[in-house]
Write a protein that holds these residues in place. Sequence first.
Motif, mmCIF file in Angstrom:
data_model
loop_
_atom_site.group_PDB
_atom_site.id
_atom_site.type_symbol
_atom_site.label_atom_id
_atom_site.label_comp_id
_atom_site.label_asym_id
_atom_site.label_seq_id
_atom_site.Cartn_x
_atom_site.Cartn_y
_atom_site.Cartn_z
ATOM 1 N N LEU A 99 0.745 -1.204 0.030
ATOM 2 C CA LEU A 99 0.019 0.007 0.086
ATOM 3 C C LEU A 99 0.819 1.163 0.051
ATOM 4 N N GLY A 100 0.563 2.307 -0.726
ATOM 5 C CA GLY A 100 1.113 3.477 -0.816
ATOM 6 C C GLY A 100 0.737 4.249 0.474
ATOM 7 N N THR A 101 1.268 5.818 0.478
ATOM 8 C CA THR A 101 0.771 6.245 1.511
ATOM 9 C C THR A 101 0.029 7.763 0.980
ATOM 10 N N ARG A 102 -0.581 8.355 1.983
ATOM 11 C CA ARG A 102 -1.269 9.548 1.043
ATOM 12 C C ARG A 102 -0.167 10.703 0.957
ATOM 13 N N HIS A 103 -0.214 11.537 0.050
ATOM 14 C CA HIS A 103 0.763 12.559 -0.236
ATOM 15 C C HIS A 103 0.452 13.552 1.003
ATOM 16 N N PRO A 104 1.663 14.118 1.592
ATOM 17 C CA PRO A 104 1.485 15.108 2.545
ATOM 18 C C PRO A 104 0.433 16.166 2.350
ATOM 19 N N LEU A 105 0.674 16.740 0.993
ATOM 20 C CA LEU A 105 -0.555 17.837 0.777
ATOM 21 C C LEU A 105 -1.880 17.386 0.888
ATOM 22 N N PHE A 205 3.497 25.366 -9.907
ATOM 23 C CA PHE A 205 2.352 25.101 -9.530
ATOM 24 C C PHE A 205 2.213 24.904 -8.176
ATOM 25 N N PHE A 206 1.121 24.901 -7.394
ATOM 26 C CA PHE A 206 0.865 24.735 -6.095
ATOM 27 C C PHE A 206 -0.537 24.643 -5.748
ATOM 28 N N HIS A 207 -0.759 24.791 -4.322
ATOM 29 C CA HIS A 207 -2.384 24.274 -4.020
ATOM 30 C C HIS A 207 -2.654 25.367 -3.141
ATOM 31 N N GLY A 309 -2.257 28.952 1.018
ATOM 32 C CA GLY A 309 -1.488 27.889 0.411
ATOM 33 C C GLY A 309 -1.462 26.648 0.986
ATOM 34 N N ILE A 310 -1.666 25.494 0.665
ATOM 35 C CA ILE A 310 -1.600 24.206 1.161
ATOM 36 C C ILE A 310 -0.421 23.888 1.789
ATOM 37 N N GLU A 311 0.586 24.256 0.535
ATOM 38 C CA GLU A 311 2.095 23.922 0.836
ATOM 39 C C GLU A 311 2.552 24.567 2.019
ATOM 40 N N ARG A 312 2.292 25.917 2.084
ATOM 41 C CA ARG A 312 2.801 26.831 3.151
ATOM 42 C C ARG A 312 2.285 26.200 4.586
ATOM 43 N N ILE A 313 1.008 25.880 4.743
ATOM 44 C CA ILE A 313 0.575 25.228 6.006
ATOM 45 C C ILE A 313 1.288 23.848 5.958
ATOM 46 N N THR A 314 1.643 23.110 5.104
ATOM 47 C CA THR A 314 2.215 21.912 5.368
ATOM 48 C C THR A 314 3.631 22.119 5.760
ATOM 49 N N ASN A 315 4.358 22.993 5.184
ATOM 50 C CA ASN A 315 5.525 23.405 5.600
ATOM 51 C C ASN A 315 5.756 23.864 7.088
ATOM 52 N N LEU A 316 4.813 24.555 7.331
ATOM 53 C CA LEU A 316 4.609 25.030 8.928
ATOM 54 C C LEU A 316 4.541 23.905 9.636
ATOM 55 N N LYS A 317 3.680 22.803 9.486
ATOM 56 C CA LYS A 317 3.259 21.927 10.282
ATOM 57 C C LYS A 317 4.319 20.848 10.199
ATOM 58 N N TYR A 318 4.942 20.435 9.245
ATOM 59 C CA TYR A 318 5.744 19.240 9.207
ATOM 60 C C TYR A 318 7.268 19.771 8.816
ATOM 61 N N LYS A 319 7.596 21.223 8.856
ATOM 62 C CA LYS A 319 8.646 21.655 8.908
ATOM 63 C C LYS A 319 9.750 21.241 7.377
ATOM 64 N N VAL A 320 8.961 21.102 6.309
ATOM 65 C CA VAL A 320 9.333 20.827 5.002
ATOM 66 C C VAL A 320 10.138 22.010 4.388
ATOM 67 N N MET A 325 10.139 19.161 -2.830
ATOM 68 C CA MET A 325 10.206 17.808 -2.350
ATOM 69 C C MET A 325 8.606 17.203 -2.526
ATOM 70 N N PHE A 326 7.643 18.262 -2.729
ATOM 71 C CA PHE A 326 6.427 17.770 -2.986
ATOM 72 C C PHE A 326 6.009 17.157 -4.047
ATOM 73 N N SER A 327 6.862 17.390 -5.167
ATOM 74 C CA SER A 327 6.416 16.964 -6.743
ATOM 75 C C SER A 327 7.613 15.970 -7.054
ATOM 76 N N GLU A 328 8.855 15.742 -6.277
ATOM 77 C CA GLU A 328 9.677 14.972 -6.917
ATOM 78 C C GLU A 328 9.380 13.374 -6.621
ATOM 79 N N ASN A 329 8.251 12.989 -5.692
ATOM 80 C CA ASN A 329 7.868 11.844 -5.495
ATOM 81 C C ASN A 329 8.943 10.682 -5.095
ATOM 82 N N ASP A 330 9.801 11.271 -4.272
ATOM 83 C CA ASP A 330 10.859 10.426 -3.566
ATOM 84 C C ASP A 330 9.968 9.733 -2.233
#
Length: 341
Positions: A99-105, A205-207, A309-320, A325-330
């Motif tokens: 199973l994969g995991t949900r994308h952080p965004l 692009f962003f969300h 911005g969803i990226e902005r909130i995610t960066n704050l919450k998870y310190k990315v 990194m959100f679009s590199e699919n590593d």
Amino acid sequence: MLERISKLKEVIENATADSLEAVEQLRIKYLSKKGEISALMADFRNVPAEQKKVVGQKVNELKTLATEKIAALKESFSTNSDRELEELDLTRTATPVELGTRHPLTIVKNEILRIFEGMGFTIAEGPEIEDDWHVFESLNFAPDHPARDMQDTFFISRNPADILLRTHTSSVQTRVMEKTQPPIRIVCPGRVYRNEAISARAHCFFHQVEGLYIDKNVSFADLKQVLLGFAKQMFGPDTKIRLRPSYFPFTEPSAEMDISCFICGGKGCGFCKNTGWVEILGCGMVDPNVLKACGIDPEVYTGYAFGMGIERITNLKYKVKDLRMFSENDVRFLREFEAAK
Ligand code: DAH
């Protein structure tokens, strides 16, 4: 007749076979239509009436015996692999599916939407390929506004109508207001595009999640309360908010909202550049021109809007630290959010 039956019984009881074919021969010999038991049954007509009951019973017993015997002989020849085949569950998946995991965004988007749904907002979506009217004109952008410049916006066609990739989800506001009369209370998640050089801090692009509430007597105080509720649920119950005056063409007055830094609790640290605050969204009261453009009477209705911005909130919450990194699919990066599901 009874004697024939008992003789046949003895023969069948002692029958042996050295192969599956031999078992089949036995079956034909005794149990087929032309076999010996059928012959017995054919002769049953000639049995005197008073013996019919006893003889009938014996013939039936003989038939059962023969059937069981042949089944037993057959079974003795079936190989292990035959049995395994019978027990095999062919409906089982060949290899375990990983199973994969949900994308952080996606995780953060769902969290944002869940919070606003809890406050009575419903979800609305619109197209990513838009026209000038929905992205700019209806939202009170002046014809010479810099956002309409090729350097900020990806245009798809200039003729006949301006077709472009939406630069913000505020276009969904227009789409909904054109079709619906208030009360309107929506949150609009989606992808947006801007003509930016890709770096750790910017992407093409962003969300975003857009919010809109239009009704009678909606005030700036309502906006503030909803945003405070959101900030506390998203970043913790001790979170404070601060609104700074700002400018957007589609809101008047407009503001930018900061939350108290959740790393240092507002004391000041490297993360908040020693200010104690971090910016998370833009908001304001919907400009009467926007309501008019969408067919809503600004003398009757007022409303507020906000966008984050969803990226902005995610960066704050998870310190990315790096947007790319959100679009590199590593998968090593993506797996880190497994627990956050
Ligand atoms: N559309 C703005 C942007 O992309 C964000 C925004 C600001 C949306 C204020 C709003 C608002 O609805 O009221 O930067």
